[in-house]
Design a protein around this motif. Structure first.
Motif, PDB file in Angstrom:
ATOM      1  N   ASN A 145     -17.748  57.869  52.644  1.00 52.16           N
ATOM      2  CA  ASN A 145     -18.999  58.075  52.007  1.00 52.16           C
ATOM      3  C   ASN A 145     -19.084  59.329  51.033  1.00 52.16           C
ATOM      4  O   ASN A 145     -19.942  60.103  50.794  1.00 52.16           O
ATOM      5  N   GLU A 146     -18.050  59.143  50.084  1.00 52.04           N
ATOM      6  CA  GLU A 146     -17.736  60.275  49.131  1.00 52.04           C
ATOM      7  C   GLU A 146     -17.199  59.358  47.787  1.00 52.04           C
ATOM      8  O   GLU A 146     -16.181  58.502  47.986  1.00 52.04           O
ATOM      9  N   GLY A 147     -17.601  59.834  46.698  1.00 49.04           N
ATOM     10  CA  GLY A 147     -17.022  59.293  45.358  1.00 49.04           C
ATOM     11  C   GLY A 147     -16.580  60.292  44.587  1.00 49.04           C
ATOM     12  O   GLY A 147     -17.470  61.373  44.439  1.00 49.04           O
ATOM     13  N   SER A 160     -21.484  61.658  29.522  1.00 51.79           N
ATOM     14  CA  SER A 160     -20.534  61.839  30.299  1.00 51.79           C
ATOM     15  C   SER A 160     -21.061  62.433  31.618  1.00 51.79           C
ATOM     16  O   SER A 160     -20.480  61.808  32.903  1.00 51.79           O
ATOM     17  N   ALA A 161     -21.956  63.081  31.672  1.00 53.85           N
ATOM     18  CA  ALA A 161     -22.627  63.384  33.032  1.00 53.85           C
ATOM     19  C   ALA A 161     -23.182  62.309  33.860  1.00 53.85           C
ATOM     20  O   ALA A 161     -22.668  62.298  35.027  1.00 53.85           O
ATOM     21  N   PHE A 162     -24.036  61.392  33.379  1.00 58.35           N
ATOM     22  CA  PHE A 162     -24.720  60.347  33.775  1.00 58.35           C
ATOM     23  C   PHE A 162     -23.540  59.206  34.316  1.00 58.35           C
ATOM     24  O   PHE A 162     -23.483  58.511  35.201  1.00 58.35           O
ATOM     25  N   ALA A 163     -22.508  59.072  33.426  1.00 58.86           N
ATOM     26  CA  ALA A 163     -21.622  58.119  33.572  1.00 58.86           C
ATOM     27  C   ALA A 163     -20.650  58.306  34.790  1.00 58.86           C
ATOM     28  O   ALA A 163     -20.462  57.682  35.609  1.00 58.86           O
ATOM     29  N   ALA A 164     -20.531  59.811  35.009  1.00 57.05           N
ATOM     30  CA  ALA A 164     -19.778  60.130  35.961  1.00 57.05           C
ATOM     31  C   ALA A 164     -20.433  60.147  37.251  1.00 57.05           C
ATOM     32  O   ALA A 164     -19.857  59.701  38.358  1.00 57.05           O
ATOM     33  N   LEU A 165     -21.802  60.502  37.134  1.00 55.97           N
ATOM     34  CA  LEU A 165     -22.483  60.342  38.480  1.00 55.97           C
ATOM     35  C   LEU A 165     -22.591  59.154  38.893  1.00 55.97           C
ATOM     36  O   LEU A 165     -22.466  58.592  40.101  1.00 55.97           O
ATOM     37  N   ALA A 166     -22.824  57.880  37.940  1.00 50.96           N
ATOM     38  CA  ALA A 166     -23.027  56.530  38.332  1.00 50.96           C
ATOM     39  C   ALA A 166     -21.532  56.048  38.865  1.00 50.96           C
ATOM     40  O   ALA A 166     -21.735  55.435  40.000  1.00 50.96           O
ATOM     41  N   GLY A 167     -20.468  56.519  38.452  1.00 51.02           N
ATOM     42  CA  GLY A 167     -19.313  55.980  39.021  1.00 51.02           C
ATOM     43  C   GLY A 167     -19.043  56.578  40.352  1.00 51.02           C
ATOM     44  O   GLY A 167     -18.451  55.777  41.227  1.00 51.02           O
ATOM     45  N   ALA A 168     -19.322  57.874  40.733  1.00 47.77           N
ATOM     46  CA  ALA A 168     -19.081  58.497  41.862  1.00 47.77           C
ATOM     47  C   ALA A 168     -20.261  58.009  42.740  1.00 47.77           C
ATOM     48  O   ALA A 168     -19.868  57.706  43.907  1.00 47.77           O
ATOM     49  N   ALA A 169     -21.282  57.615  42.533  1.00 44.15           N
ATOM     50  CA  ALA A 169     -22.639  57.053  43.200  1.00 44.15           C
ATOM     51  C   ALA A 169     -22.105  55.480  43.842  1.00 44.15           C
ATOM     52  O   ALA A 169     -22.126  55.205  44.890  1.00 44.15           O
ATOM     53  N   ASN A 170     -21.448  55.029  42.793  1.00 46.69           N
ATOM     54  CA  ASN A 170     -21.202  53.651  43.107  1.00 46.69           C
ATOM     55  C   ASN A 170     -19.914  53.399  44.050  1.00 46.69           C
ATOM     56  O   ASN A 170     -20.011  52.418  45.077  1.00 46.69           O
ATOM     57  N   GLN A 171     -19.041  54.399  44.108  1.00 50.38           N
ATOM     58  CA  GLN A 171     -18.139  54.441  45.117  1.00 50.38           C
ATOM     59  C   GLN A 171     -18.617  55.158  46.462  1.00 50.38           C
ATOM     60  O   GLN A 171     -18.270  54.537  47.385  1.00 50.38           O
ATOM     61  N   ALA A 172     -19.192  56.149  46.492  1.00 52.23           N
ATOM     62  CA  ALA A 172     -19.817  56.752  47.649  1.00 52.23           C
ATOM     63  C   ALA A 172     -20.610  55.560  48.665  1.00 52.23           C
ATOM     64  O   ALA A 172     -20.723  55.659  49.522  1.00 52.23           O
ATOM     65  N   PHE A 173     -21.436  54.917  47.711  1.00 56.40           N
ATOM     66  CA  PHE A 173     -22.283  53.904  48.255  1.00 56.40           C
ATOM     67  C   PHE A 173     -21.512  52.621  48.510  1.00 56.40           C
ATOM     68  O   PHE A 173     -22.274  51.624  49.093  1.00 56.40           O
ATOM     69  N   ASN A 174     -20.390  52.494  48.187  1.00 57.10           N
ATOM     70  CA  ASN A 174     -19.882  51.102  48.324  1.00 57.10           C
ATOM     71  C   ASN A 174     -20.374  50.055  47.743  1.00 57.10           C
ATOM     72  O   ASN A 174     -20.306  49.085  48.613  1.00 57.10           O
ATOM     73  N   LEU A 175     -20.760  50.182  46.576  1.00 54.73           N
ATOM     74  CA  LEU A 175     -21.386  49.049  46.018  1.00 54.73           C
ATOM     75  C   LEU A 175     -20.626  48.108  45.319  1.00 54.73           C
ATOM     76  O   LEU A 175     -21.269  46.817  45.254  1.00 54.73           O
ATOM     77  N   GLY A 176     -19.643  48.429  44.635  1.00 54.48           N
ATOM     78  CA  GLY A 176     -18.638  47.475  44.163  1.00 54.48           C
ATOM     79  C   GLY A 176     -19.282  46.824  42.830  1.00 54.48           C
ATOM     80  O   GLY A 176     -18.863  45.849  42.726  1.00 54.48           O
TER      81      GLY A 176
END
Length: 333
Positions: A4-6, A110-126
């Motif tokens: 549950n973490e990205g 960079s801020a929102f790209a990193a947030l998007a990447g981490a959220a994609n991983q945390a929510f397991n959206l793939g």
């Protein structure tokens, strides 16, 4: 890594063909397509943790809990991922920005790209990277390009179709490309990019010509990249950036992010070029000047500029990579 973490790192990008103005404010749909170069010198690391014990989202930037206004922006952005995952869970966001914030150095990219990447991983959206770029765009338009390395195109899309406006990699820029940043002023700018764009679109009589010209510039710069023609690439980059700032000057009231040292930096780069070293300037919504150059020439250019600027003002950057998912062992904060 907890499921549950990205953890994600994203680098900034500097537009060579500029994005300036939205046709849809809510969906962050641009008036024109754009093209950028990702840089390795500036980046953001972000951790997103889903936490059932939280009653509201928490946002920490460089270790400091951010005020309600900033947290609301993050919450609104994270709602996109919650909706896609069919979840309502609250989130703790920890972000460390290795970019001067709001100084025209693409910190939001960079801020929102990193947030998007981490959220994609945390929510397991793939989500695929092009699809993820449509999410990142909703936080900051330029962040859609920071998901990729090298030269990246952000397609403007059609009508109000949010899914048609996304980023794709064009070229990995591994042919002696670099950028030197002349940091004239790293302080937060007084007029945000969002406000400046809106004012320019609404009031500058030059704006329609800017949109038409930017479309032509994009076609030509992609030809230059395909041919690996650095001189042509630089000429188009410099002209496009100056046209954007000229369009701003036509706004009511006129908009200028330049400072006296910005002009000095431009003049010095022109002097270097006259002496036979190809290098070209571009500027975003801020006073700092970026110099597109060959990696093999960057130290010589830097030595010349040291006669006029302090060493800490001159930041060399190679070409940056796309977003990187990090491990706990990489998380040094």
């Amino acid at each position: 890594m907890k499921n549950n973490e990205g953890l994600c790192r994203a680098h900034t990008n500097i537009a060579l063909i500029k994005y300036w103005g939205k046709r849809n404010e809510e969906l962050f749909l641009p008036m024109n397509s754009s093209l950028s170069l990702t840089l390795d010198a500036f980046y953001t690391d972000t951790k997103v943790s889903l936490d059932e014990t939280l009653e509201e989202d928490l946002f920490f930037l460089d270790g400091e809990l951010q005020p309600e206004k900033e947290r609301q922006k993050i919450t609104h952005f994270l709602d996109l991922f919650r909706q896609a995952a069919n979840q309502t869970i609250k989130v703790r966001v920890e972000s460390y920005n290795h970019v001067p914030t709001a100084a025209g150095l693409a910190s939001s990219a960079s801020a929102f790209a990193a947030l998007a990447g981490a959220a994609n991983q945390a929510f397991n959206l793939g989500l695929s990277l092009p699809t993820l770029s449509t999410f990142a765009r909703r936080g900051s338009g330029s962040s859609t390009r920071s998901l990729f390395g090298g030269f990246v195109e952000w397609k403007m899309g059609i009508d109000d179709d949010s899914t048609s406006s996304y980023a794709i990699p064009i070229d990995n820029a591994d042919w002696d490309i670099a950028m030197l940043v002349i940091a004239v002023n790293k302080s937060k700018k007084k007029l945000s990019s969002r406000v400046g764009m809106k004012q320019t679109v609404a009031t500058s009589p030059f704006y329609p010509a800017w949109v038409e010209s930017a479309a032509t510039d994009l076609i030509e710069v992609k030809k230059a990249i395909a041919a690996r023609n650095f001189i042509r690439l630089g000429e188009i980059t410099e002209a496009n950036g100056m046209k954007m700032h000229g369009t701003m000057l036509g706004a009511t009231p006129p908009i200028s992010y330049w400072e006296p040292d910005s002009i000095k930096a431009i003049k010095k780069v022109q002097e270097i070029r006259e002496q036979g070293l190809p290098c070209y300037v571009t500027m975003d919504a801020g006073p700092n000047v970026k110099v597109l150059c060959r990696q093999s020439d960057i130290e010589q250019i830097k030595q010349y500029l040291l006669n006029y600027f302090k060493s800490e003002q001159l930041i060399s950057s190679k070409v940056g990579a796309g977003i990187q998912l990090l491990k706990h062992s990489d998380w040094m904060y």
